[in-house]
Design an enzyme around this catalytic site. Structure first.
Site, short mmCIF file in Angstrom:
data_model
loop_
_atom_site.label_atom_id
_atom_site.label_comp_id
_atom_site.label_asym_id
_atom_site.label_seq_id
_atom_site.Cartn_x
_atom_site.Cartn_y
_atom_site.Cartn_z
N VAL A 58 0.84 -1.12 -0.04
CA VAL A 58 -0.01 0.03 -0.08
C VAL A 58 0.77 1.39 0.15
O VAL A 58 0.55 2.17 -0.50
CB VAL A 58 -0.81 -0.04 1.23
CG1 VAL A 58 -1.51 1.44 1.34
CG2 VAL A 58 -1.83 -1.02 1.04
N VAL A 82 1.56 -9.41 -2.67
CA VAL A 82 0.53 -9.61 -2.08
C VAL A 82 -0.28 -10.89 -2.20
O VAL A 82 -0.37 -11.11 -3.47
CB VAL A 82 -0.47 -8.43 -2.67
CG1 VAL A 82 -1.71 -8.57 -1.79
CG2 VAL A 82 0.25 -7.00 -2.55
N ILE A 83 -0.11 -11.55 -1.32
CA ILE A 83 -0.65 -12.80 -1.27
C ILE A 83 -2.10 -13.16 -0.53
O ILE A 83 -2.37 -12.82 0.45
CB ILE A 83 0.40 -13.90 -0.44
CG1 ILE A 83 1.79 -13.63 -1.06
CG2 ILE A 83 -0.17 -15.56 -0.52
CD1 ILE A 83 2.66 -14.45 -0.45
N GLY A 86 -7.73 -14.99 3.75
CA GLY A 86 -9.26 -15.44 3.76
C GLY A 86 -10.20 -14.27 3.85
O GLY A 86 -11.30 -14.53 4.22
N HIS A 89 -9.23 -8.44 2.05
CA HIS A 89 -8.16 -7.35 2.08
C HIS A 89 -7.17 -7.37 0.77
O HIS A 89 -6.66 -6.31 0.30
CB HIS A 89 -7.34 -7.56 3.51
CG HIS A 89 -6.22 -6.87 3.57
ND1 HIS A 89 -6.52 -5.35 4.18
CD2 HIS A 89 -4.68 -7.04 3.52
CE1 HIS A 89 -5.01 -4.79 4.07
NE2 HIS A 89 -4.30 -5.81 4.01
#
EC number: 2.5.1.78
Length: 158
Positions: A58, A82-83, A86, A89
């Site tokens: 970000v 970025v992984i 759940g 986000h």
């Protein structure tokens, strides 16, 4: 017909690499790949490469914007991972990062190469950071080198 295209060698290019520290086990390999590509293929000297580390993906657009506003660089490579987890986000982080970096490129008329992995799994991120799917940091560096040359060629022709 007049065709404008770039090559990869950019000995005099000044490049900033803005790097997310989050998921450093993946991002460090992306950084290694980008620096190696800049040096080996672009012939970019060490003193012309600046690495800026930020907390996460970000924060990449703001740091890239500050780098671009300085007017000291020919191009910027943004690296991160970025992984998906759940929660939603992932979608917000990946989308805002991509949008912000594109905005920097257009606002400051500087190539910003997107080397931010957006993957569903840790395994996919590892594969793209130097194992069987190549090194996306190196690929981002190649794209940047070519765009630096394309923009220089356009400036000379227009």
């Amino acid at each position: 017909m007049n065709v404008v295209q770039g090559n990869i060698e950019s000995k005099n290019a000044k490049v900033a690499i803005v790097v997310s520290r989050f998921n450093s086990f993946v991002v460090d390999s992306l950084l290694d790949g980008a620096v190696d590509t800049l040096k080996r293929f672009g012939q970019v000297a060490d003193e012309n490469i600046t690495v800026v580390k930020v907390p996460g993906a970000v924060e990449l657009p703001l740091a890239a914007r500050r780098v671009a506003a300085s007017g000291k660089f020919d191009g910027i490579i943004a690296l991160g991972a970025v992984i998906r987890g759940g929660t939603p986000h992932f979608d917000f982080v990946a989308g805002e990062c991509n949008k912000g970096l594109a905005q920097v490129a257009l606002e400051f008329d500087i190539p910003v190469s997107f080397g931010v992995l957006t993957t569903d799994t840790i395994e996919q991120a590892i594969e793209r950071s130097g194992t069987k799917a190549g090194n996306k940091g190196g690929e981002a560096a190649l794209g940047l080198l070519e765009m630096v040359n394309v923009l220089q060629a356009l400036e000379e022709q227009l």
